[in-house]
Design a protein around this motif. Structure first.
Motif, mmCIF file in Angstrom:
data_model
loop_
_atom_site.group_PDB
_atom_site.id
_atom_site.type_symbol
_atom_site.label_atom_id
_atom_site.label_comp_id
_atom_site.label_asym_id
_atom_site.label_seq_id
_atom_site.Cartn_x
_atom_site.Cartn_y
_atom_site.Cartn_z
ATOM 1 N N GLU A 24 0.809 -1.221 0.000
ATOM 2 C CA GLU A 24 0.000 0.000 0.000
ATOM 3 C C GLU A 24 0.845 1.276 0.000
ATOM 4 O OE1 GLU A 24 0.649 -1.306 4.207
ATOM 5 O OE2 GLU A 24 -0.066 -2.323 2.416
ATOM 6 N N HIS A 25 2.155 1.143 -0.163
ATOM 7 C CA HIS A 25 3.047 2.300 -0.164
ATOM 8 C C HIS A 25 2.771 3.186 -1.380
ATOM 9 C CE1 HIS A 25 6.771 4.642 -0.224
ATOM 10 N NE2 HIS A 25 6.875 4.319 1.058
ATOM 11 N N LEU A 26 2.933 4.486 -1.211
ATOM 12 C CA LEU A 26 2.660 5.450 -2.272
ATOM 13 C C LEU A 26 3.462 5.161 -3.543
ATOM 14 C CD1 LEU A 26 1.340 8.062 -3.279
ATOM 15 C CD2 LEU A 26 3.225 9.309 -2.217
ATOM 16 N N VAL A 27 4.702 4.746 -3.393
ATOM 17 C CA VAL A 27 5.540 4.461 -4.561
ATOM 18 C C VAL A 27 4.942 3.340 -5.404
ATOM 19 C CG1 VAL A 27 7.805 3.612 -5.297
ATOM 20 C CG2 VAL A 27 7.638 5.293 -3.469
ATOM 21 N N ARG A 28 4.407 2.330 -4.775
ATOM 22 C CA ARG A 28 3.774 1.233 -5.526
ATOM 23 C C ARG A 28 2.539 1.731 -6.266
ATOM 24 N NH1 ARG A 28 5.634 -3.915 -4.911
ATOM 25 N NH2 ARG A 28 6.835 -4.337 -3.051
ATOM 26 N N LYS A 29 1.772 2.598 -5.629
ATOM 27 C CA LYS A 29 0.578 3.143 -6.284
ATOM 28 C C LYS A 29 0.972 3.982 -7.493
ATOM 29 C CE LYS A 29 -2.106 3.145 -2.040
ATOM 30 N NZ LYS A 29 -2.756 3.955 -1.011
ATOM 31 N N GLU A 31 3.700 3.675 -9.224
ATOM 32 C CA GLU A 31 4.286 2.773 -10.208
ATOM 33 C C GLU A 31 3.227 2.146 -11.113
ATOM 34 O OE1 GLU A 31 8.187 0.123 -9.406
ATOM 35 O OE2 GLU A 31 6.362 -0.566 -8.432
ATOM 36 N N LYS A 32 2.031 1.963 -10.576
ATOM 37 C CA LYS A 32 0.945 1.345 -11.343
ATOM 38 C C LYS A 32 0.371 2.293 -12.390
ATOM 39 C CE LYS A 32 -0.366 -1.842 -7.689
ATOM 40 N NZ LYS A 32 -1.350 -2.193 -6.677
ATOM 41 N N VAL A 33 0.460 3.605 -12.151
ATOM 42 C CA VAL A 33 -0.186 4.555 -13.063
ATOM 43 C C VAL A 33 0.791 5.399 -13.883
ATOM 44 C CG1 VAL A 33 -2.297 4.706 -11.704
ATOM 45 C CG2 VAL A 33 -0.432 6.283 -11.236
#
Length: 57
Positions: A24-29, A31-33
């Motif tokens: 749920e880390h911001l970087v992962r979010k 990275e998806k978009v």
């Protein structure tokens, strides 16, 4: 213990950054978009320029 008798043990440990960053880390979010594939080549060029600049006198 004297330096002469000291023994050192080195242990290799493999870490994966993917395993260290929470899902749920911001970087992962982000990275998806956002496509960030352009960063690696840009950084490679930046490192070359920085290396040259550091060694020129």
């Amino acid at each position: 213990m004297s330096k002469k008798n000291a023994t050192y043990k080195f242990q290799k440990e493999m870490l994966c950054l993917e395993d260290l960053v929470r899902e749920e880390h911001l970087v992962r979010k982000l990275e998806k978009v956002i496509d960030l594939d352009f960063i690696r080549p840009a950084l490679k060029n930046a490192r070359i320029v920085l290396f040259i600049a550091m060694h020129e006198k």
